[in-house]
Scaffold this motif. Structure first.
Motif, mmCIF file in Angstrom:
data_model
loop_
_atom_site.group_PDB
_atom_site.id
_atom_site.type_symbol
_atom_site.label_atom_id
_atom_site.label_comp_id
_atom_site.label_asym_id
_atom_site.label_seq_id
_atom_site.Cartn_x
_atom_site.Cartn_y
_atom_site.Cartn_z
ATOM 1 N N UNK A 25 0.856 -1.184 0.000
ATOM 2 C CA UNK A 25 0.000 0.000 0.000
ATOM 3 C C UNK A 25 0.892 1.234 0.000
ATOM 4 N N UNK A 26 0.758 2.055 -1.035
ATOM 5 C CA UNK A 26 1.563 3.268 -1.174
ATOM 6 C C UNK A 26 1.069 4.312 -0.177
ATOM 7 N N UNK A 27 2.002 5.029 0.452
ATOM 8 C CA UNK A 27 1.623 5.998 1.490
ATOM 9 C C UNK A 27 2.174 7.397 1.246
ATOM 10 N N UNK A 28 2.838 7.629 0.111
ATOM 11 C CA UNK A 28 3.370 8.968 -0.153
ATOM 12 C C UNK A 28 3.058 9.419 -1.574
ATOM 13 N N UNK A 88 1.534 11.291 -5.031
ATOM 14 C CA UNK A 88 0.268 11.233 -5.772
ATOM 15 C C UNK A 88 -0.351 9.850 -5.763
ATOM 16 N N UNK A 89 0.444 8.801 -5.493
ATOM 17 C CA UNK A 89 -0.065 7.431 -5.480
ATOM 18 C C UNK A 89 -0.498 6.962 -4.097
ATOM 19 N N UNK A 90 -0.470 7.821 -3.093
ATOM 20 C CA UNK A 90 -0.873 7.421 -1.743
ATOM 21 C C UNK A 90 -2.286 6.838 -1.776
ATOM 22 N N UNK A 91 -2.424 5.663 -1.184
ATOM 23 C CA UNK A 91 -3.703 4.971 -1.151
ATOM 24 C C UNK A 91 -3.846 3.922 -2.235
ATOM 25 N N UNK A 92 -2.999 3.996 -3.271
ATOM 26 C CA UNK A 92 -3.035 2.994 -4.340
ATOM 27 C C UNK A 92 -2.193 1.786 -3.928
ATOM 28 N N UNK A 93 -2.455 0.670 -4.579
ATOM 29 C CA UNK A 93 -1.743 -0.565 -4.287
ATOM 30 C C UNK A 93 -0.661 -0.812 -5.335
ATOM 31 N N UNK A 94 0.371 -1.578 -4.962
ATOM 32 C CA UNK A 94 1.500 -1.858 -5.846
ATOM 33 C C UNK A 94 2.070 -3.230 -5.509
ATOM 34 N N UNK A 140 -6.982 -10.067 -2.437
ATOM 35 C CA UNK A 140 -7.702 -10.849 -1.442
ATOM 36 C C UNK A 140 -6.708 -11.414 -0.448
ATOM 37 N N UNK A 141 -7.232 -11.929 0.646
ATOM 38 C CA UNK A 141 -6.367 -12.530 1.648
ATOM 39 C C UNK A 141 -5.722 -13.780 1.088
ATOM 40 N N UNK A 142 -4.469 -14.023 1.470
ATOM 41 C CA UNK A 142 -3.789 -15.253 1.080
ATOM 42 C C UNK A 142 -4.507 -16.421 1.745
ATOM 43 N N UNK A 165 4.179 0.116 1.945
ATOM 44 C CA UNK A 165 4.318 -0.834 3.046
ATOM 45 C C UNK A 165 3.622 -2.131 2.657
ATOM 46 N N UNK A 166 4.303 -3.269 2.858
ATOM 47 C CA UNK A 166 3.725 -4.557 2.489
ATOM 48 C C UNK A 166 2.536 -4.900 3.391
ATOM 49 N N UNK A 167 1.547 -5.536 2.793
ATOM 50 C CA UNK A 167 0.407 -6.088 3.528
ATOM 51 C C UNK A 167 0.583 -7.602 3.468
#
Length: 160
Positions: free
Chosen positions: A112-115, A117-123, A148-150, A130-132
């Motif tokens: 999950x991007x936190x900084x 223009x992409x803050x809030x987008x996933x990568x 989805x959850x692993x 930060x990894x989820x």
């Protein structure tokens, strides 16, 4: 009676924040302090929800994804997002279509991007993200993808 067989509008198969399939899902509600686009990752901030601004916020308070709903109360200017001060539904578990900042493949790790223009987008990479650990990409995509959850659970097949 005439049956319509062609349509002039092409509908996208998924929208940001939309439930992707019939997998069971859980939701919670929250109140955004600022507008939150559908399909963005959010954290809990007291009684509010918001887009994260640091890796520590993601680690400590990741809540889920802003869910798209057809019956959402909104304003004309809020198309594609949940307006500040309106109730928000956040999906915490299940398969949901998210906004991504880079091309991903099924099985990639979810960050999950936190900084910026992409803050809030996933990568799929950890650049300003930060990894989820418990989530993974379920589909490939370039602008939208399903997460989805692993799961390592293999359910038995029941025969009649």
């Amino acid at each position: 009676m005439v049956v319509q067989t062609t349509y002039s509008v092409n509908h996208r198969p998924l929208h940001a924040g939309q439930i992707a399939d019939d997998t069971l899902f859980n939701t919670v509600s929250g109140l955004p302090a600022t507008d939150i686009p559908y399909g963005f990752g959010v954290i809990r901030d007291g009684q509010n929800v918001k887009i994260p601004a640091s890796a520590n916020e993601v680690k400590q308070s990741f809540l889920g994804v802003a869910m798209y709903e057809l019956n959402r109360a909104s304003t004309l200017a809020s198309d594609g997002k949940i307006p500040a001060g309106f109730d928000a539904t956040i999906i915490t578990e299940g398969h949901i279509c998210v906004v991504i900042s880079e091309a991903v493949a099924a099985g990639d790790a979810v960050y999950l991007t936190h900084t910026g223009a992409d803050a809030g987008k996933f990568a799929k990479t950890d650049s300003d993200a930060q990894i989820l650990d418990s989530w993974e990409f379920k589909t490939a995509g370039t602008t939208l993808a399903v997460i989805g959850l692993k799961s390592n659970v293999v359910l038995p097949i029941v025969t009649p």
